[in-house]
Design an enzyme around this catalytic site. Structure first.
Site, PDB file in Angstrom:
ATOM      1  N   ASP A 165     -17.731 -48.391 -12.839  1.00 43.07           N
ATOM      2  CA  ASP A 165     -17.933 -48.880 -11.467  1.00 43.07           C
ATOM      3  C   ASP A 165     -18.643 -50.231 -11.477  1.00 43.07           C
ATOM      4  O   ASP A 165     -18.316 -51.118 -10.695  1.00 43.07           O
ATOM      5  CB  ASP A 165     -18.803 -47.895 -10.672  1.00 43.07           C
ATOM      6  CG  ASP A 165     -17.986 -46.761 -10.081  1.00 43.07           C
ATOM      7  OD1 ASP A 165     -16.785 -46.685 -10.366  1.00 43.07           O
ATOM      8  OD2 ASP A 165     -18.562 -45.947  -9.345  1.00 43.07           O
ATOM      9  N   CYS A 221     -30.426 -47.371  -9.081  1.00 44.36           N
ATOM     10  CA  CYS A 221     -29.378 -48.079  -8.322  1.00 44.36           C
ATOM     11  C   CYS A 221     -29.541 -47.936  -6.813  1.00 44.36           C
ATOM     12  O   CYS A 221     -29.038 -48.772  -6.064  1.00 44.36           O
ATOM     13  CB  CYS A 221     -28.001 -47.544  -8.686  1.00 44.36           C
ATOM     14  SG  CYS A 221     -27.672 -47.450 -10.434  1.00 44.36           S
ATOM     15  N   ASP A 249     -29.117 -51.464 -15.973  1.00 47.63           N
ATOM     16  CA  ASP A 249     -30.082 -50.430 -15.568  1.00 47.63           C
ATOM     17  C   ASP A 249     -29.658 -49.015 -15.908  1.00 47.63           C
ATOM     18  O   ASP A 249     -30.374 -48.060 -15.615  1.00 47.63           O
ATOM     19  CB  ASP A 249     -30.500 -50.568 -14.094  1.00 47.63           C
ATOM     20  CG  ASP A 249     -29.395 -50.262 -13.094  1.00 47.63           C
ATOM     21  OD1 ASP A 249     -28.240 -50.071 -13.507  1.00 47.63           O
ATOM     22  OD2 ASP A 249     -29.718 -50.230 -11.882  1.00 47.63           O
TER      23      ASP A 249
HETATM   24  O1  KQY Z   1     -24.856 -48.119 -10.178  1.00 44.31           O
HETATM   25  C1  KQY Z   1     -24.883 -48.914  -9.298  1.00 44.31           C
HETATM   26  N1  KQY Z   1     -25.781 -49.857  -9.297  1.00 44.31           N
HETATM   27  C2  KQY Z   1     -23.928 -48.920  -8.193  1.00 44.31           C
HETATM   28  C3  KQY Z   1     -22.734 -48.156  -8.426  1.00 44.31           C
HETATM   29  C4  KQY Z   1     -21.709 -48.403  -7.370  1.00 44.31           C
HETATM   30  C5  KQY Z   1     -20.698 -47.397  -7.401  1.00 44.31           C
HETATM   31  C6  KQY Z   1     -19.754 -47.462  -6.267  1.00 44.31           C
HETATM   32  N2  KQY Z   1     -18.840 -46.398  -6.340  1.00 44.31           N
END
Ligand code: KQY
Length: 374
Positions: free
Chosen positions: A219, A365, A225
């Site tokens: 993704d 996240c 991170d």
């Molecule tokens: O891990 C992230 N920083 C964001 C992941 C976004 C995934 C959207 N399906």
């Protein structure tokens, strides 16, 4: 207010996550093509993360007008719930990267001590390769947060998500080539030009590049991170597996090799602490079937490897808020390693992290710290 020039021109730099926060920003999951059963399970997990953090610092949760009442009812009283529209709920990536002014003796320095960088964003890789087709609302989140907080904004045209960088506060930035050099982010910029932008916006002097992120982190194209973070200057935690048959093994060994050879901005060798990944974990058929996939987002299918890692924790004031996946062996081990790495902080494991990783990320996240500043 928009500031001209770069943060460094104005004396700002990005503080490390372990410095004091005035609060934390979190979004609220709802899109049914990313969060199963219209987000009800993920909302419980987000609420548990928000509640855990709110024991240590003020928390702001941003929820859409349709979800505001629901979010309010699921969150403890002390959490502020702000109405905000968004395409998805990853404030680490779509919220401001806060920077602070350190030169408190500078008499010319009359402006705000805190500001936010408003990076450009393209839904994790654009229409063809990204996670979703429309990110127009996400593009406004940073501005809205900074307006609410009455803080100045440094707009930047470079595509960058906050989950793709970590800093040690002493001049070093950690990132991955897989993400920042990906042609789906900034095809017109060279590695050197991207480094220069990181230097003049984050105030760092040296960038350490890991070739790849976590296996399965498709993704984000390998955000830092999920694979590696600073514990303090000179010390990092690295996502690890002992299982040589796991494709993660090769990535962890490769990262270990780079980190072992690296020196930071102060010329120090790094101490590397291994933090074993859970699982491996995969999306089940039942989980995939509870998504409503209509073609506006990348398909999430049964059997896909989940980008699950304990490195994706949040450093709150006095605490570590860490994901727990229900993995009998590795959940406890992660808490043990984190308590040794952060002996002065309370280690708080939050159950239900599987619901967040099903959406593509984890606790780090979905959070964005707002520093107190000097
Ligand atoms: O891990 C992230 N920083 C964001 C992941 C976004 C995934 C959207 N399906």
């Amino acid at each position: 207010m928009e500031l001209k020039g770069t943060p460094v021109d104005h004396g700002y730099s990005m503080p490390p996550e372990w410095e004091l926060h005035s609060g934390c920003w979190i979004g609220w999951p709802e899109r049914p093509d990313n969060w199963r059963d219209h987000g009800v399970h993920a909302q419980r997990s987000f609420a548990n993360v928000a509640a855990a953090i709110s024991r240590f610092e003020p928390v702001n949760v941003c929820a859409s007008s349709e979800q505001w009442k629901n979010a309010r009812s699921l969150l403890p009283e002390q959490i502020r719930v702000v109405e905000m529209s968004m395409n998805d709920s990853w404030l680490r990536d779509t919220g401001p990267t806060f920077v602070v002014k350190n030169r408190i003796t500078d008499t010319e320095n009359r402006g705000s001590r805190i500001a936010g960088i408003d990076w450009n964003f393209n839904g994790y890789g654009g229409v063809d390769e990204g996670c979703y087709q429309d990110w127009s609302l996400d593009l406004l989140i940073t501005r809205k947060v900074l307006e609410i907080e009455k803080l100045p904004r440094f707009p930047h045209s470079m595509i960058l998500e906050g989950g793709s960088i970590h800093v040690d506060g002493e001049g070093t930035c950690l990132t991955t080539e897989e993400c920042l050099l990906n042609k789906n982010r900034n095809p017109g910029l060279t590695k050197r030009q991207i480094e220069d932008e990181l230097k003049s916006y984050l105030g760092v002097k040296k960038v350490i590049w890991l070739p790849h992120g976590l296996f399965g982190d498709n993704d984000t194209n390998g955000h830092i991170d999920n694979i590696c973070c600073f514990v303090r200057p000179g010390v990092v935690l690295l996502s690890w597996t002992d299982d040589e048959s796991d494709p993660q093994y090769e990535r962890s060994v490769e990262a270990l090799s780079v980190l072992t050879k690296a020196t930071d901005a102060k010329g120090r060798k790094l101490e590397i602490i291994k933090l074993h990944v859970p699982g491996p974990l995969y999306m089940t058929y039942e989980e995939a079937s509870a998504l409503e996939q209509d073609g506006n987002a990348t398909p999430r299918v049964a059997g896909m490897r989940l980008a699950a890692s304990y490195v994706n924790f949040y450093i709150a004031n006095g605490a570590i808020i860490a994901p727990q996946f229900g993995d009998e062996k590795w959940d406890d081990e992660a808490l043990r390693v984190l308590s040794l790495a952060f002996p002065d902080r309370e280690i708080v494991g939050v159950a239900g992290a599987r619901e967040i990783v099903l959406g593509g990320g984890n606790i780090h996240c979905i959070t964005q710290q707002q520093p107190s500043g000097p």
